[in-house]
Design a protein around this motif. Structure first.
Motif, PDB file in Angstrom:
ATOM      1  N   VAL A 167       0.846  -1.189   0.000  1.00  0.00           N
ATOM      2  CA  VAL A 167       0.000   0.000   0.000  1.00  0.00           C
ATOM      3  C   VAL A 167       0.883   1.240   0.000  1.00  0.00           C
ATOM      4  CG1 VAL A 167      -1.967   1.144   1.077  1.00  0.00           C
ATOM      5  CG2 VAL A 167      -1.595  -1.302   1.463  1.00  0.00           C
ATOM      6  N   ARG A 182      -2.986   6.532   0.608  1.00  0.00           N
ATOM      7  CA  ARG A 182      -4.223   5.732   0.489  1.00  0.00           C
ATOM      8  C   ARG A 182      -4.608   5.575  -0.978  1.00  0.00           C
ATOM      9  NH1 ARG A 182      -8.180   8.342   4.898  1.00  0.00           N
ATOM     10  NH2 ARG A 182      -7.030  10.250   4.444  1.00  0.00           N
ATOM     11  N   ARG A 183      -3.643   5.037  -1.744  1.00  0.00           N
ATOM     12  CA  ARG A 183      -3.802   4.876  -3.182  1.00  0.00           C
ATOM     13  C   ARG A 183      -4.097   3.451  -3.585  1.00  0.00           C
ATOM     14  NH1 ARG A 183       1.804   7.276  -4.662  1.00  0.00           N
ATOM     15  NH2 ARG A 183       1.521   5.788  -6.360  1.00  0.00           N
ATOM     16  N   GLY A 184      -4.498   2.622  -2.639  1.00  0.00           N
ATOM     17  CA  GLY A 184      -4.847   1.252  -2.983  1.00  0.00           C
ATOM     18  C   GLY A 184      -3.655   0.320  -2.890  1.00  0.00           C
ATOM     19  N   ASN A 185      -3.912  -0.954  -3.177  1.00  0.00           N
ATOM     20  CA  ASN A 185      -2.870  -1.976  -3.160  1.00  0.00           C
ATOM     21  C   ASN A 185      -2.288  -2.118  -4.563  1.00  0.00           C
ATOM     22  OD1 ASN A 185      -3.254  -3.264  -0.336  1.00  0.00           O
ATOM     23  ND2 ASN A 185      -5.309  -3.153  -1.174  1.00  0.00           N
ATOM     24  N   ASP A 186      -1.036  -1.684  -4.752  1.00  0.00           N
ATOM     25  CA  ASP A 186      -0.501  -1.641  -6.113  1.00  0.00           C
ATOM     26  C   ASP A 186       0.308  -2.871  -6.509  1.00  0.00           C
ATOM     27  OD1 ASP A 186       2.397   0.607  -5.751  1.00  0.00           O
ATOM     28  OD2 ASP A 186       1.712  -1.100  -4.537  1.00  0.00           O
TER      29      ASP A 186
END
Lengths: 118, 113
Positions: free
Chosen positions: A98, A102-106
């Motif tokens: 992550v 708080r940009r998601g699970n990349d």
């Protein structure tokens, strides 16, 4: 290219403790949060919790009493323990990175199917 | 917990046509500290982990084709595929990063008509 490799026991009996480890290769471990997510067969995704490289944790309240997520920065690894498992804990478990913001699970691990059966 | 509700549950679209998937949160997920909607979209194909497509509701992840776009604000969001390709057949999930636990929508299964 960042790679997440996960492993752990795939078959458990009720009341046992699930234990999974996720190692990070070809990328920085610091400066990110690392999360665990699970997916029962044929169903949707459930967020289990996350940990920072410094060890700050956040858990799903529905699992908090049974979950422990830890980190070993020297090995660029994190671990998941889930105690007192039941058949309802049968799922594919994923680790994921992550980025801050708080940009998601990349980046995701390949997933580990854990089956709980007597 | 914030409840994320996607619609429809399944969708069949012809190749080259537009596909639209909606996601509604039970409360606003606009972060006051960052002024960003902390909503992400994933694509999951069978036997694979999810793949991040969109973050902050409308920012495309690096390497994601520009036929994928996200829009919306507050509590209503949309993922649009402008021209459906065969490789877009998958289940799509939204997820909120506003408050713990970080909840997902139930998923929308996209198929070819």
């Amino acid at each position: 290219q960042v790679q997440l490799q996960q492993w752990g026991a795939g078959l458990l009996k009720p009341s046992e403790t699930l234990s999974l480890t996720c190692a990070v290769y070809s990328g920085s471990f610091s400066g990110y949060y690392w999360s665990w997510i699970r997916q029962p067969p044929g169903k949707g995704l459930e967020w289990i919790g996350e940990i920072s490289h410094r060890g700050t944790t956040n858990y799903n309240p529905s699992l908090e009493s049974r979950v422990t997520i830890s980190v070993d920065t020297s090995k660029s690894q994190m671990s998941l323990k889930l105690s007192s498992v039941t058949a309802a804990d049968t799922a594919v478990y994923y680790c994921a990175r992550v980025p801050l913001g708080r940009r998601g699970n990349d980046h995701w691990g390949q997933g580990t199917l854990v089956t709980v059966s007597s | 917990d914030i409840v994320m509700t996607q619609s429809p549950d399944s969708l069949a679209v012809s190749l080259g046509e537009r596909a639209t998937i909606n996601c509604r949160s039970s409360q606003s997920i606009l972060s006051s500290s960052s002024n960003k909607n902390v909503l992400v979209w994933y694509q999951q194909k069978p036997g694979q982990p999810p793949k991040l497509l969109i973050y902050w509701a409308s920012t495309r992840e690096s390497g994601v084709p520009d036929r994928f776009s996200g829009s919306g604000s507050g509590s209503d969001f949309t993922l649009t595929i402008s021209s459906l390709q065969a490789e877009d057949v998958a289940v799509y999930y939204c997820q909120q990063y506003y408050s713990f636990p970080y909840t997902f929508g139930q998923g929308t299964k996209l198929e070819i008509k």
